[in-house]
Design a protein around this motif. Structure first.
Motif, PDB file in Angstrom:
ATOM      1  N   GLN A  81       2.098   9.624   7.820  1.00  0.00           N
ATOM      2  CA  GLN A  81       0.943   9.269   8.671  1.00  0.00           C
ATOM      3  C   GLN A  81      -0.329   9.532   7.976  1.00  0.00           C
ATOM      4  OE1 GLN A  81       2.099  12.350  11.900  1.00  0.00           O
ATOM      5  NE2 GLN A  81       3.348  10.706  12.655  1.00  0.00           N
ATOM      6  N   VAL A  82      -0.615  10.817   6.924  1.00  0.00           N
ATOM      7  CA  VAL A  82      -1.669  10.579   6.177  1.00  0.00           C
ATOM      8  C   VAL A  82      -1.610   9.545   5.199  1.00  0.00           C
ATOM      9  CG1 VAL A  82      -2.707  12.169   4.422  1.00  0.00           C
ATOM     10  CG2 VAL A  82      -1.528  13.095   6.247  1.00  0.00           C
ATOM     11  N   GLY A  83      -0.495   9.183   4.753  1.00  0.00           N
ATOM     12  CA  GLY A  83      -0.491   7.913   3.782  1.00  0.00           C
ATOM     13  C   GLY A  83      -1.050   6.659   4.663  1.00  0.00           C
ATOM     14  N   GLU A  84      -0.699   6.739   5.803  1.00  0.00           N
ATOM     15  CA  GLU A  84      -1.298   5.184   6.372  1.00  0.00           C
ATOM     16  C   GLU A  84      -2.919   5.243   6.603  1.00  0.00           C
ATOM     17  OE1 GLU A  84      -0.642   2.947  11.013  1.00  0.00           O
ATOM     18  OE2 GLU A  84       0.721   4.722  10.374  1.00  0.00           O
ATOM     19  N   ALA A  85      -3.146   6.625   6.993  1.00  0.00           N
ATOM     20  CA  ALA A  85      -4.561   6.736   7.227  1.00  0.00           C
ATOM     21  C   ALA A  85      -5.441   6.406   5.872  1.00  0.00           C
ATOM     22  CB  ALA A  85      -4.977   8.045   7.713  1.00  0.00           C
TER      23      ALA A  85
END
Length: 502
Positions: A488-492
């Motif tokens: 999810q951090v990577g998507e952000a």
């Protein structure tokens, strides 16, 4: 006439005189003083006509003076005595409901009339249990939407005076709030109409869930404006307080408000030739701008680099604080501006930079000059910055067989994520402060390491770092997880790839 009236208010002398005479009332042949209090607040618009006329009639004994006590009056008079529609009716009803009725007051300004040689004032009677507001009949329906106030609509001055004098068969009754269930809702563009663009659809879902600002960068015809127009349809329904606040702002502005707009998120799309005062507010006395009229809704700025750079720079503070303060030499006004910004732009003046067919004819210097119209501090405040690719012929031809997900289905997930945020912190993720971000947005160890590496590689500022954390928190809320994961951090992080160094 005293109390800082503007030209429109001063002209009410002629309108009131003609209306009284044409309605067969006696116009006193004596000196008349109209005091618009408080004296240091500028007065504008024709809504003072009706209270001025009623004050003259009461002071000259043509209607009972006690009939005006604890009632609010506002309205513009025609020369024949008819009451004309007016703007600000909803906002006045909100103010009346909050403060209760007071003799002769209109929208925070008291209009009292004194005729020389008039007798002493009649002693006040006990206040009514429910405030009463008298408006032109054409403007009463929108005001009736406000709870806690009885709204009466009058068509002309004689019928209102007969009601106040207690004439038989002349009684006015409170206007019922319009039944909006029978009114067809304004059609909202559906996300199902969008062809392809899975990444952009996902980004708009995240933006709607967390209230994040968005910048879409792509060639002409990629669907940027189409996507932006569908963002309001993804937002959660308005609460009662939000609906009252938005309607009051629109009602008091020149944009106006109609009952059909009730509980509809505003969508404002000013042209790129807009001036600074038009966008953020200005004039003297201060008036709200587009960013305030979009409060609790969406402000769409298409062709972002075509706006004047100095105009765009005025957006910095309100985008961060959700409010804007307009100061003039003798007056200061504080306007709400908690809107959601969505902007669209081409990657270069011709729009085809990076096109595989080589259609771009812009030199690197021209493209860099075009992008320099957007300052780093402004881009820093935009949470999601996404490249939108051009649609391929294969995607266009497959439209009939691959229907996209509808706005209604996406809104269900957005509402669930927004409810998690409100239950946890009482506000959207975009509104979180620094300490709150540390408390609720901290990812797991793997996600924190990934975020630190990205921040060092791209040279993010502290603001950009925290905004990525907020977006990751929103993605986790959509997934229903307690802590943002590395994925999810990577998507952000990917949502800032349009301008990777910002």
């Amino acid at each position: 006439m005293v109390g800082l009236p503007d030209l429109e208010v001063r002209e009410s002398r002629e309108r009131v005189r003609a209306a009284l005479q044409n309605c067969s009332f006696d116009f006193p042949v004596r000196r008349i003083t109209v005091n618009l209090a408080p004296a240091d607040l500028p007065k504008e618009s024709g809504r003072f006509d009706l209270p001025i006329a009623l004050g003259i009639l009461a002071a000259s004994g043509q209607i009972p003076a006690e009939s005006l006590l604890h009632r609010e009056f506002a309205g513009e008079l025609s020369l024949t005595g008819a009451l004309r529609p007016m703007r600000g009716a909803f906002a006045m009803a909100c103010g009346t409901a909050r403060s209760g009725a007071s003799h002769g007051s209109v929208a925070g300004a008291s209009a009292s009339t004194c005729i020389t040689s008039a007798g002493p004032a009649t002693p006040e009677t006990p206040a009514q249990s429910t405030p009463q507001l008298y408006l032109p009949a054409a403007s009463a329906a929108e005001a009736a939407l406000v709870p806690g106030v009885d709204v009466y609509g009058a068509t002309d001055l004689p019928s209102l005076c007969a009601h106040l004098a207690g004439a038989p068969d002349a009684r006015l009754y409170p206007v019922a709030a319009p039944d909006l269930s029978e009114t067809a809702p304004t059609a909202v563009p559906d996300m199902a109409d969008v062809i392809g663009q899975r990444g952009a659809r996902r980004a708009l879902e995240v933006a709607a869930a967390g209230g994040h600002h968005v910048l879409l960068v792509g060639p002409p015809g990629a669907g940027k404006s189409m996507l932006a127009a569908r963002l309001p349809g993804l937002l959660p329904p308005m609460t009662d307080d939000e609906a009252l606040s938005s309607a009051a702002l629109l009602s008091a502005s020149r944009a106006g408000f109609t009952p059909s707009q009730w509980r509809q998120r505003p969508f404002r799309a000013p042209h790129h030739s807009s001036s600074g005062p038009a966008l953020v507010g200005g004039r003297n006395p201060p008036q709200p701008g587009e960013i305030t009229l979009a409060h609790l809704g969406v402000l769409f700025l298409d062709e972002l680099p075509e706006f004047d750079r100095h105009v765009l720079e005025t957006l910095r503070e309100p985008l961060e604080a959700g409010r804007i303060t307009i100061s003039r030499a003798a007056l200061q006004a504080d306007f709400p501006a908690a809107c959601q910004l969505i902007a669209a732009m081409n990657p270069c003046p011709c729009g085809w930079r990076g096109d595989p067919n080589g259609r771009c004819r812009c030199t690197p210097e021209i493209a860099a000059r075009y992008l320099r119209k957007l300052s780093g501090p402004l881009l820093d405040r935009i949470d999601i910055q996404l490249e939108i690719p051009a649609l391929t012929p294969a995607e266009l031809s497959a439209r009939s067989t691959t229907a996209g997900e509808s706005s209604a289905a996406i809104t269900l997930r957005v509402n669930a994520a927004r409810e998690r945020q409100l239950a946890r912190q009482g506000k959207t993720n975009r509104e979180l402060g620094g300490r709150e971000v540390d408390e609720v947005c901290r990812p797991d160890a793997e996600g924190e390491a990934l975020l630190r590496q990205a921040g060092e590689r791209f040279g993010w500022s502290a603001r950009a770092y925290y905004r990525v954390l907020k977006v990751a928190r929103t993605i986790a809320d959509l997934a229903g997880t307690a802590m943002p994961s590395a994925a999810q951090v990577g998507e952000a992080i990917q949502y800032r790839r349009a301008f990777g160094s910002v």
